[in-house]
Design a protein around this motif. Sequence first.
Motif, PDB file in Angstrom:
ATOM      1  N   VAL A 193      43.316  48.745  44.431  1.00 21.89           N
ATOM      2  CA  VAL A 193      43.616  49.094  43.037  1.00 21.89           C
ATOM      3  C   VAL A 193      43.381  50.582  42.805  1.00 21.89           C
ATOM      4  O   VAL A 193      44.228  51.283  42.224  1.00 21.89           O
ATOM      5  N   SER A 286      41.974  42.254  40.273  1.00 23.13           N
ATOM      6  CA  SER A 286      42.532  43.240  41.209  1.00 23.13           C
ATOM      7  C   SER A 286      43.965  42.877  41.579  1.00 23.13           C
ATOM      8  O   SER A 286      44.859  43.742  41.601  1.00 23.13           O
ATOM      9  N   VAL A 289      46.206  43.553  38.525  1.00 19.11           N
ATOM     10  CA  VAL A 289      46.450  44.988  38.320  1.00 19.11           C
ATOM     11  C   VAL A 289      47.446  45.508  39.341  1.00 19.11           C
ATOM     12  O   VAL A 289      48.335  46.312  39.011  1.00 19.11           O
ATOM     13  N   LEU A 290      47.324  45.074  40.590  1.00 16.37           N
ATOM     14  CA  LEU A 290      48.271  45.503  41.615  1.00 16.37           C
ATOM     15  C   LEU A 290      49.686  45.023  41.299  1.00 16.37           C
ATOM     16  O   LEU A 290      50.661  45.775  41.461  1.00 16.37           O
TER      17      LEU A 290
END
Length: 299
Positions: A193, A286, A289-290
Motif C-alpha cells: 500500500v 490493505s 486500498v490496493l
Amino acid sequence: MNTQKTQAPAATRIHNIGYRNYEGQRLGRDYGRRSLYSQSLRGAYGLGRSAKSKVLPMILFGVMVLPAAIIVAVAVATKAGKLPVDYTDYAIMTQPIIGLYLASQAPQSVSRDLRFKTMSLYLSRPIERSDYVLAKYGAMASALFILIAAPLVVLYLGSLLAEMDFSDQSKGFGQGMVSVAVLSVLFGGIGLVLAALTPRRGFGVAAVIATLTISYGAVSTVQEIARASDSEGVIQWFGLFSPASLIDGLQTAFLGATSTFPGGAGPGAGVGVVYLLVISALIVGSYAVLMRRYRKVGL
C-alpha cells in the motif's frame, strides 16, 4: 492544349511478412495470474533480474539466517537442553531486517509498473485488476514468509540435531510458523500500500521504513513511559499502534509466546481478540486500498 501525360499509379504490392494466426492453447486468466505471481516472487529475490538486483535481498536473507545458524552451532556444541531463543521471538528480534527487506522490495514490485505505465499491457491479457493485486500481494507475502521462516527451519533442524525434546520443539516451531504467516500477510499488505501510493521508488522506500520503524520505536517508548509511571494496565493497549507490536500481542495471547512488552505485560485472550480484529482489518483494508488504487491506473 495540355500535352503532359498523366502518370499511371504505381502497382500495389502485398508483402507476406510471416504473420499467422495463433493456433496454440489459450492458457487463460488463471495461468496469467500464476505467472505474474511467480515472476513477482522471483523478482523479490532478484531472480531473473540483473546481478546488482540480487545483492541486497540475498544479503538480507543471509543476515536473517546467520544468527539462527550460530545459535544452533552453540547449542549443539554445548549440548544445551533448549534453544536460547523462542521461535516466536525471532521475527520480533529481527524486525529491523524484515522492515529493510520490505522497504527495498515492495516498491520494486509495484512502483515500476506505475512509473512506466505498464498496467494497460497487463490488462491487455485475460487478467483483471483483482488478479494483479492478488498476485502482487501473494508474492510479497510469500517472499516475506520465506525470509522469516528459513531461520526458524534452521533452528528446528538444529534442535533435533542436538537431541532436544521433540514434542516441545515441534510445538514451538508450529507456533512460530503460524506467527510468521500472519506477520507476512500483514507486513506485505502494508508495504505494498505504501509503495503503490507513489511511482517514485525512493519515496516508497522511505515510507515503508518510517511506518514500520518509527511506529515500533514510538510504541516501545510510550510503553516504557507507562511502565515507569506505574500504568502497566495501558501497556497492552499501546501495542495496537504498531504492526510489529500487533504480532507480538497476538502470539502472546494465542500462541503461548513470551511478550517483549516492558515488564512482559502482554495481552490476555480477551484483549488478544482486539489484536486479532485489528490485524484482520489491516489486512482486508490493505487489499481494499490496493484495489481502489489500481481501479483507474492504466486507463
